[in-house]
Design an enzyme around this catalytic site. Structure first.
Site, short mmCIF file in Angstrom:
data_model
loop_
_atom_site.label_atom_id
_atom_site.label_comp_id
_atom_site.label_asym_id
_atom_site.label_seq_id
_atom_site.Cartn_x
_atom_site.Cartn_y
_atom_site.Cartn_z
N ASP A 173 12.52 -1.03 4.19
CA ASP A 173 11.50 0.04 4.21
C ASP A 173 12.06 1.27 4.93
O ASP A 173 11.32 2.04 5.52
CB ASP A 173 10.24 -0.49 4.91
CG ASP A 173 9.01 0.40 4.67
OD1 ASP A 173 9.03 1.18 3.69
OD2 ASP A 173 8.06 0.32 5.46
N GLU A 185 -0.02 -0.83 5.90
CA GLU A 185 1.05 -0.24 6.71
C GLU A 185 0.86 1.26 6.87
O GLU A 185 1.05 1.81 7.95
CB GLU A 185 2.42 -0.54 6.06
CG GLU A 185 3.59 -0.35 7.01
CD GLU A 185 4.09 1.09 7.13
OE1 GLU A 185 4.82 1.37 8.09
OE2 GLU A 185 3.75 1.92 6.26
N GLU A 186 0.48 1.92 5.80
CA GLU A 186 0.39 3.38 5.83
C GLU A 186 -0.82 3.88 6.63
O GLU A 186 -0.97 5.09 6.84
CB GLU A 186 0.37 3.96 4.41
CG GLU A 186 1.61 3.65 3.57
CD GLU A 186 2.88 4.35 4.06
OE1 GLU A 186 2.86 4.97 5.14
OE2 GLU A 186 3.90 4.26 3.36
N ARG A 218 6.11 11.16 18.05
CA ARG A 218 7.06 10.08 17.78
C ARG A 218 7.65 9.67 19.12
O ARG A 218 8.03 10.54 19.93
CB ARG A 218 8.18 10.57 16.86
CG ARG A 218 7.73 10.91 15.47
CD ARG A 218 7.50 9.70 14.60
NE ARG A 218 6.80 10.07 13.38
CZ ARG A 218 6.48 9.24 12.40
NH1 ARG A 218 6.77 7.95 12.50
NH2 ARG A 218 5.85 9.66 11.34
N ASP A 271 8.75 3.77 -1.09
CA ASP A 271 7.98 3.40 0.11
C ASP A 271 6.66 2.76 -0.31
O ASP A 271 5.67 3.45 -0.44
CB ASP A 271 7.74 4.65 0.96
CG ASP A 271 7.06 4.36 2.28
OD1 ASP A 271 6.99 3.19 2.67
OD2 ASP A 271 6.60 5.32 2.93
N ASP A 299 0.85 -1.20 0.00
CA ASP A 299 0.00 0.00 0.00
C ASP A 299 0.88 1.24 0.00
O ASP A 299 2.05 1.19 0.38
CB ASP A 299 -0.97 0.02 1.20
CG ASP A 299 -0.26 0.15 2.54
OD1 ASP A 299 0.80 -0.48 2.74
OD2 ASP A 299 -0.77 0.89 3.42
N SER A 338 8.61 5.19 11.70
CA SER A 338 8.00 4.13 12.49
C SER A 338 7.57 2.97 11.60
O SER A 338 7.01 3.19 10.53
CB SER A 338 6.77 4.65 13.23
OG SER A 338 7.09 5.80 13.98
N HIS A 372 6.15 9.97 1.06
CA HIS A 372 4.96 10.67 1.59
C HIS A 372 4.81 12.07 0.99
O HIS A 372 3.95 12.83 1.42
CB HIS A 372 4.96 10.77 3.12
CG HIS A 372 4.90 9.46 3.83
ND1 HIS A 372 4.39 9.32 5.10
CD2 HIS A 372 5.25 8.21 3.44
CE1 HIS A 372 4.47 8.04 5.48
NE2 HIS A 372 4.99 7.35 4.48
N1 BES Z 1 8.68 3.29 5.53
C1 BES Z 1 8.06 4.16 6.46
C2 BES Z 1 8.81 4.28 7.76
C3 BES Z 1 10.18 4.85 7.71
C4 BES Z 1 10.56 5.78 6.77
C5 BES Z 1 11.09 4.47 8.65
C6 BES Z 1 11.83 6.29 6.74
C7 BES Z 1 12.36 5.00 8.65
C8 BES Z 1 12.73 5.90 7.68
C9 BES Z 1 6.64 3.66 6.72
O1 BES Z 1 5.98 3.31 5.54
C10 BES Z 1 5.83 4.76 7.34
O2 BES Z 1 5.59 5.73 6.69
N2 BES Z 1 5.42 4.59 8.60
C11 BES Z 1 4.55 5.53 9.24
C12 BES Z 1 3.91 4.93 10.45
C13 BES Z 1 2.62 4.23 10.21
C14 BES Z 1 2.05 3.74 11.53
C15 BES Z 1 1.60 5.05 9.48
C16 BES Z 1 5.33 6.72 9.72
O3 BES Z 1 6.52 6.59 10.08
O4 BES Z 1 4.74 7.79 9.74
MN MN Z 2 7.10 2.13 4.34
MN MN Z 3 5.30 5.21 4.57
#
Ligand code: BES
Ligand code: MN
Ligand code: MN
Length: 459
Positions: A179, A152-153, A327, A119, A88, A398, A426
């Site tokens: 990721d 995940e997103e 965070r 991503d 996703d 995260s 993003h």
């Molecule tokens: N791949 C990212 C997380 C990430 C990006 C970790 C860059 C380290 C460096 C993941 O897809 C993401 O965007 N995670 C979200 C959290 C989720 C609970 C929506 C985030 O970090 O905002």
């Molecule tokens: Mn990701």
């Molecule tokens: Mn992401």
């Protein structure tokens, strides 16, 4: 029979084109409008896993978007690597800031532009192609299980249930996830930690309806003004978060640990220039690199209310809203922090407004060891393909599944990311280097090789 490297070299154009096809599917998990596309993407991923030589491949339905699973067990006595990724993607807007449409991938100067390119489609697909290369050349040295999710997103709401219900099927020795990002293409690194998250929304209500700002303004509290005051009170003058108890569980790093992390190269001036900011802002006593990795934060992600249409409208709005995220770092617990925020925010609400706090999703921070067979295998693999030993670094984003894998399956994760912070994940114009994509595909089989040789069934 070609070697794995030869196989990859021969098929590299097809590997790239297959990724581009995957990027054409707008698998935006947050927007119900794309539900059919998300399902279509799951089917496409399933098909690709089958073609790569995986078995027991299945699209597993959940209450939300499906999870795609496949495995190749060559010998139950050998170690098993569990690969996780997500198909996703984030919503693509604001669309007008993209130089080419987000779901019509283009390759320009060796860079793939598309939503999801870094991503995480471009990164999880490296594993699919690496597995294909190992299977088709008869070089898969241990067992592999692949789980690619579609939520995940949006917080992986249904993944916990799936993992709990499939403990036997997911049994493995280590988890491998691509990721995250590296420091630079010529400075490889491996993330050894991620932050947790607590995400919520607040609603502030003043009068029961919008009012004429001339007739009532000055005597009735404006909920937008009040919300701004409340939000600004959440940081003190040292940019520490002013919620009582917020830092109680924070595990402070030792001076030695901070020193080790500070050895990773970081050019603050270049970093600022890239962001077009003339100064940085953050918690007193910590460096910029520390502020975005090992320290907790509180940020407003969106704020709205009142009139935002064309021209002007003199109105004193009834409501104001904001989305906020915190965070988190070890050992803060997402649920505890959410409650601390809620209690505090309700407590500081002045009598002239009503406040509602609605928690969204959360996740726990994670740290991964650097003294394991799996880390050594990952480090050696990268050293071979980059010609440099990767630097262990902490990441600021995260991936809540990492803590979940540890809690439910007792597994440690290797964050084998090949992206760059500058990939615009993003954001508009998300991109992923063809260099990074191919480097991942050639490095991953080396991890499998070294891990199988080192592990003897143990991570
Ligand atoms: N791949 C990212 C997380 C990430 C990006 C970790 C860059 C380290 C460096 C993941 O897809 C993401 O965007 N995670 C979200 C959290 C989720 C609970 C929506 C985030 O970090 O905002
Ligand atoms: Mn990701
Ligand atoms: Mn992401």
């Amino acid at each position: 029979m070609p070697t794995v490297d030869q196989y990859i070299e021969t098929h590299k154009d097809r590997f790239l084109n297959e990724l581009l096809d995957l990027l054409r599917i707008p698998s935006v998990s947050a927007d119900p409008k794309y539900k059919g596309d998300v399902a279509r993407c799951a089917e496409a991923v399933k098909q690709r896993l089958v073609e790569a030589g995986l078995e027991q491949v299945e699209v597993c339905p959940t209450k939300g978007h499906p999870i795609v699973y496949g495995e190749k067990i060559i010998d139950p006595q050998k170690p098993t690597v569990l690969v996780y990724g997500h198909y996703d993607v984030q919503p693509a807007d604001p669309l007008d800031l993209w130089t080419s449409p987000p779901f019509e991938p283009v390759v320009k100067d060796g860079v793939i532009y598309a939503r999801g390119s870094a991503d995480d489609k471009g990164q999880f697909y490296m594993h699919v192609k690496a597995v294909e290369a190992m299977v088709k050349t008869g070089q898969l040295p241990c067992n592999v299980k692949v789980m690619i999710e579609g939520e995940e997103e949006v917080g992986s709401d249904n993944l916990g249930t799936f993992v709990k219900a499939n403990k036997e099927r997911l049994k493995a020795d280590v988890v491998l996830i691509s990721d995250t990002a590296m420091i630079a293409n010529d400075v490889p690194s491996i993330n050894t930690g991620l932050r947790g998250l607590s995400y919520l929304e607040v609603e502030v209500t003043g009068p029961d309806r919008d009012l004429h700002s001339g007739v009532y303004g000055g005597a009735v509290a404006n909920p937008i003004n009040v919300l701004c005051d409340m939000i600004s009170s959440l940081h003190d003058k040292d940019r520490r978060i002013a919620i009582p108890g917020f830092y109680d569980a924070v595990k402070e790093l030792s001076a030695a640990e901070r020193k080790a992390l500070a050895e990773a190269p970081f050019d603050e001036q270049a970093w600022m220039k890239d962001l077009s900011v003339d100064a940085v802002l953050g918690e007193k006593g910590y460096t910029t690199a520390e502020r975005c990795t090992i320290r907790p934060t509180l940020d407003v992600n969106g704020i709205w209310g009142g009139y935002i249409g064309e021209g002007a409208k003199t109105v004193l709005p009834s409501k104001a809203f904001a989305k906020l995220s915190m965070r988190l770092v070890p050992d803060q617990k997402s649920e505890v922090i959410t409650k601390l925020f809620k209690d505090h925010f309700e407590k500081i609400a002045p009598p002239y407004v009503k406040v509602v706090v609605r928690p969204h999703h959360g996740g726990e921070a994670a740290v991964t060891p650097t003294d394991s067979a799996a880390y050594r295998a990952a480090s050696k693999a990268m050293e071979e393909t980059f010609g440099k030993k990767p630097i262990p670094t902490r990441g600021g984003g995260s991936i809540p599944i990492v803590a979940l894998f540890e809690q439910e399956l007792g597994l440690k994760t290797i964050l084998f990311g090949f992206g760059l912070d500058s990939d615009n994940i993003h954001s508009p114009n998300e991109h992923y280097g063809v260099f990074n994509y191919m480097k991942g595909i050639t490095t991953i089989p080396r991890f499998f090789q070294h891990y199988a040789a080192m592990a003897n069934g143990k991570a």
